[in-house]
Design a protein around this motif. Sequence first.
Motif, PDB file in Angstrom:
ATOM      1  N   PRO A   1       0.805  -1.225   0.000  1.00 30.42           N
ATOM      2  CA  PRO A   1       0.000   0.000   0.000  1.00 30.42           C
ATOM      3  C   PRO A   1       0.839   1.278   0.000  1.00 30.42           C
ATOM      4  O   PRO A   1       0.358   2.323  -0.408  1.00 30.42           O
ATOM      5  N   PHE A   2       2.075   1.204   0.456  1.00 25.21           N
ATOM      6  CA  PHE A   2       2.989   2.348   0.439  1.00 25.21           C
ATOM      7  C   PHE A   2       4.249   1.953  -0.324  1.00 25.21           C
ATOM      8  O   PHE A   2       4.545   0.771  -0.470  1.00 25.21           O
ATOM      9  N   ARG A   3       4.984   2.942  -0.790  1.00 29.21           N
ATOM     10  CA  ARG A   3       6.255   2.678  -1.463  1.00 29.21           C
ATOM     11  C   ARG A   3       7.426   2.746  -0.487  1.00 29.21           C
ATOM     12  O   ARG A   3       8.479   2.189  -0.726  1.00 29.21           O
ATOM     13  N   LEU A   4       7.240   3.484   0.641  1.00 29.88           N
ATOM     14  CA  LEU A   4       8.307   3.637   1.621  1.00 29.88           C
ATOM     15  C   LEU A   4       7.694   3.826   2.999  1.00 29.88           C
ATOM     16  O   LEU A   4       6.697   4.536   3.146  1.00 29.88           O
ATOM     17  N   LEU A   5       8.293   3.177   3.997  1.00 31.74           N
ATOM     18  CA  LEU A   5       7.997   3.451   5.396  1.00 31.74           C
ATOM     19  C   LEU A   5       9.258   4.088   5.965  1.00 31.74           C
ATOM     20  O   LEU A   5      10.333   3.504   5.866  1.00 31.74           O
ATOM     21  N   ALA A   6       9.139   5.277   6.527  1.00 33.38           N
ATOM     22  CA  ALA A   6      10.283   5.972   7.111  1.00 33.38           C
ATOM     23  C   ALA A   6       9.939   6.325   8.550  1.00 33.38           C
ATOM     24  O   ALA A   6       9.005   7.094   8.796  1.00 33.38           O
ATOM     25  N   VAL A   7      10.687   5.753   9.495  1.00 34.55           N
ATOM     26  CA  VAL A   7      10.398   5.933  10.917  1.00 34.55           C
ATOM     27  C   VAL A   7      11.674   6.343  11.641  1.00 34.55           C
ATOM     28  O   VAL A   7      12.707   5.679  11.511  1.00 34.55           O
ATOM     29  N   ALA A   8      11.598   7.428  12.414  1.00 31.18           N
ATOM     30  CA  ALA A   8      12.741   7.888  13.197  1.00 31.18           C
ATOM     31  C   ALA A   8      13.043   6.893  14.312  1.00 31.18           C
ATOM     32  O   ALA A   8      12.136   6.292  14.892  1.00 31.18           O
ATOM     33  N   VAL A   9      14.328   6.729  14.589  1.00 34.48           N
ATOM     34  CA  VAL A   9      14.780   5.858  15.676  1.00 34.48           C
ATOM     35  C   VAL A   9      15.624   6.680  16.637  1.00 34.48           C
ATOM     36  O   VAL A   9      16.066   7.780  16.307  1.00 34.48           O
ATOM     37  N   GLY A  10      15.843   6.145  17.831  1.00 35.49           N
ATOM     38  CA  GLY A  10      16.568   6.883  18.860  1.00 35.49           C
ATOM     39  C   GLY A  10      18.032   7.126  18.541  1.00 35.49           C
ATOM     40  O   GLY A  10      18.578   8.175  18.852  1.00 35.49           O
ATOM     41  N   SER A  11      18.690   6.143  17.883  1.00 34.43           N
ATOM     42  CA  SER A  11      20.111   6.293  17.578  1.00 34.43           C
ATOM     43  C   SER A  11      20.438   5.528  16.302  1.00 34.43           C
ATOM     44  O   SER A  11      19.668   4.673  15.858  1.00 34.43           O
ATOM     45  N   GLY A  12      21.590   5.835  15.740  1.00 37.88           N
ATOM     46  CA  GLY A  12      22.031   5.133  14.540  1.00 37.88           C
ATOM     47  C   GLY A  12      22.231   3.647  14.793  1.00 37.88           C
ATOM     48  O   GLY A  12      21.932   2.807  13.942  1.00 37.88           O
ATOM     49  N   ALA A  13      22.734   3.299  15.998  1.00 37.34           N
ATOM     50  CA  ALA A  13      22.948   1.890  16.341  1.00 37.34           C
ATOM     51  C   ALA A  13      21.617   1.139  16.400  1.00 37.34           C
ATOM     52  O   ALA A  13      21.513  -0.001  15.929  1.00 37.34           O
TER      53      ALA A  13
END
Length: 146
Positions: free
Chosen positions: A94-106
């Motif tokens: 249904p979407f082409r991309l899911l983009a979700v912020a995370v707490g840290s790069g690790a």
Amino acid sequence: MARMFVEGDDLVVRLAWWERAAVRRRAVGVPLAAVRRVTVEGDWWRALRGTHERGLQIPGTLCLGTRRHQDGEDFVAVRPGRPVICVELWPSAPFRLLAVAVGSGAEGEAMARRLRRVAPETDTSTPCRQPLPVPSESEELAAGSQ
């Protein structure tokens, strides 16, 4: 803030109560078979593409909801100063991309490694997100001559 989980054969983005109210949906879920590529973007704004369609957008503070572009729709839940896990999906999703912020790069890298392991059709040929397709010049010329 939104969190990404693997539940059985699905990838689910769970939203906080205030996010649910803003986007008018409880959660976003896609089958793991729909996952095409997983990357972690260090700059939150690079995950955004297209124009804001539904949800909440406060410039420089928050972008939450759906964004429309020429290839379909993306679901984003990002904030400045946080890395973003970007999950590209096959066209059947249904979407082409899911983009979700995370707490840290690790944390983002750990989730990305897990998704690459459990998603059956992940493309690992390149570690970068692919650009949106550009309509071919021949299509543009044909449309302009009519």
